[in-house]
Design a protein around this motif. Structure first.
Motif, PDB file in Angstrom:
ATOM      1  N   GLY A  10       0.815  -1.213   0.000  1.00 59.55           N
ATOM      2  CA  GLY A  10       0.000   0.000   0.000  1.00 59.55           C
ATOM      3  C   GLY A  10       0.845   1.258   0.000  1.00 59.55           C
ATOM      4  N   ILE A  11       1.906   1.285   0.819  1.00 55.70           N
ATOM      5  CA  ILE A  11       2.809   2.437   0.855  1.00 55.70           C
ATOM      6  C   ILE A  11       3.499   2.587  -0.496  1.00 55.70           C
ATOM      7  CG2 ILE A  11       4.950   3.336   1.864  1.00 55.70           C
ATOM      8  CD1 ILE A  11       4.053   1.996   4.526  1.00 55.70           C
ATOM      9  N   ALA A 104      -3.178  11.907   1.460  1.00 55.08           N
ATOM     10  CA  ALA A 104      -4.253  11.878   0.473  1.00 55.08           C
ATOM     11  C   ALA A 104      -4.854  10.473   0.318  1.00 55.08           C
ATOM     12  CB  ALA A 104      -3.743  12.375  -0.877  1.00 55.08           C
ATOM     13  N   ASP A 105      -4.094   9.447   0.637  1.00 55.09           N
ATOM     14  CA  ASP A 105      -4.574   8.073   0.521  1.00 55.09           C
ATOM     15  C   ASP A 105      -4.344   7.354   1.845  1.00 55.09           C
ATOM     16  OD1 ASP A 105      -5.452   5.587  -0.237  1.00 55.09           O
ATOM     17  OD2 ASP A 105      -3.822   5.196  -1.639  1.00 55.09           O
ATOM     18  N   ARG A 106      -5.106   7.722   2.854  1.00 56.53           N
ATOM     19  CA  ARG A 106      -4.918   7.166   4.194  1.00 56.53           C
ATOM     20  C   ARG A 106      -5.202   5.672   4.259  1.00 56.53           C
ATOM     21  NH1 ARG A 106      -6.337  11.207   8.961  1.00 56.53           N
ATOM     22  NH2 ARG A 106      -6.319   9.186   9.972  1.00 56.53           N
ATOM     23  N   ARG A 107      -5.951   5.145   3.296  1.00 61.61           N
ATOM     24  CA  ARG A 107      -6.236   3.705   3.276  1.00 61.61           C
ATOM     25  C   ARG A 107      -5.192   2.944   2.463  1.00 61.61           C
ATOM     26  NH1 ARG A 107     -11.209   1.433   1.991  1.00 61.61           N
ATOM     27  NH2 ARG A 107     -10.472  -0.197   3.367  1.00 61.61           N
ATOM     28  N   ASP A 113      -7.052  -0.114   7.012  1.00 63.15           N
ATOM     29  CA  ASP A 113      -8.269   0.594   7.412  1.00 63.15           C
ATOM     30  C   ASP A 113      -8.007   2.085   7.568  1.00 63.15           C
ATOM     31  OD1 ASP A 113      -9.818  -1.758   7.494  1.00 63.15           O
ATOM     32  OD2 ASP A 113      -9.000  -2.229   9.462  1.00 63.15           O
ATOM     33  N   ASP A 114      -6.838   2.426   8.063  1.00 63.32           N
ATOM     34  CA  ASP A 114      -6.489   3.834   8.226  1.00 63.32           C
ATOM     35  C   ASP A 114      -4.987   3.937   8.472  1.00 63.32           C
ATOM     36  OD1 ASP A 114      -6.879   6.580   8.372  1.00 63.32           O
ATOM     37  OD2 ASP A 114      -7.541   6.560  10.461  1.00 63.32           O
ATOM     38  N   SER A 115      -4.443   5.091   8.134  1.00 64.15           N
ATOM     39  CA  SER A 115      -3.033   5.361   8.425  1.00 64.15           C
ATOM     40  C   SER A 115      -2.884   6.855   8.656  1.00 64.15           C
ATOM     41  CB  SER A 115      -2.123   4.906   7.275  1.00 64.15           C
ATOM     42  OG  SER A 115      -2.326   5.713   6.132  1.00 64.15           O
ATOM     43  N   GLN A 116      -1.818   7.217   9.336  1.00 62.76           N
ATOM     44  CA  GLN A 116      -1.577   8.628   9.619  1.00 62.76           C
ATOM     45  C   GLN A 116      -0.084   8.864   9.796  1.00 62.76           C
ATOM     46  OE1 GLN A 116      -3.961  10.185  12.768  1.00 62.76           O
ATOM     47  NE2 GLN A 116      -2.758  12.021  12.965  1.00 62.76           N
TER      48      GLN A 116
END
Length: 144
Positions: A10-11, A104-107, A113-116
């Motif tokens: 995902g990253i 911009a793409d926290r998922r 489910d979420d990232s920060q």
């Protein structure tokens, strides 16, 4: 595929998609773990950071952890190197911004489910002509 492999994918996808529009021939190269050598620039190295946390949830498990993302660019002179690195660090604008892409793409391409972005370290000179900064990205993934 493991949860951590999904987070890395995902990253990687998020960063490549965000920087591909800048120069389609030269999107950022993303590595899992410390590579033997980096020959293509710009580059990002992604590593798990600290302990992962497995919380019991009602429907199964919630996996949360942190990834350290180190971004590197290679430029000939100091003044230009720092200026170009700031383009990758800018939290609000800029087509090269790693932080902006992750926000911009926290998922992370629907793989978490979420990232920060939790924090960003100060920029540093990693070697002659190589400029870098690190950031920490917290993420949460529900596992059935």
């Amino acid at each position: 595929m493991s949860v951590m492999s999904d987070v890395f994918k995902g990253i990687k996808d998020t960063l490549i998609n965000a920087t591909n529009g800048v120069d389609p021939e030269k999107p950022i190269n993303v590595y899992l773990g410390t590579p033997d050598a980096i020959n293509d620039w710009p580059a990002a190295v992604v590593m798990p950071e600290g302990e992962t946390d497995l919380l019991v949830a009602i429907n199964g498990n919630t996996f949360k952890g942190t990834m350290r993302i180190s971004t590197f660019i290679k430029v000939g002179d100091d003044a230009d190197g720092w200026r170009q690195l700031f383009d990758y660090m800018d939290p609000i604008q800029g087509t090269k911004s790693v932080i902006r892409a992750l926000r911009a793409d926290r998922r992370l391409n629907a793989l978490v489910d979420d990232s920060q972005v939790r924090s960003m370290g100060k920029p540093y000179k990693a070697a002659e002509g190589i400029y870098a900064f690190d950031l920490l990205l917290d993420y949460v993934v529900s596992v059935a």
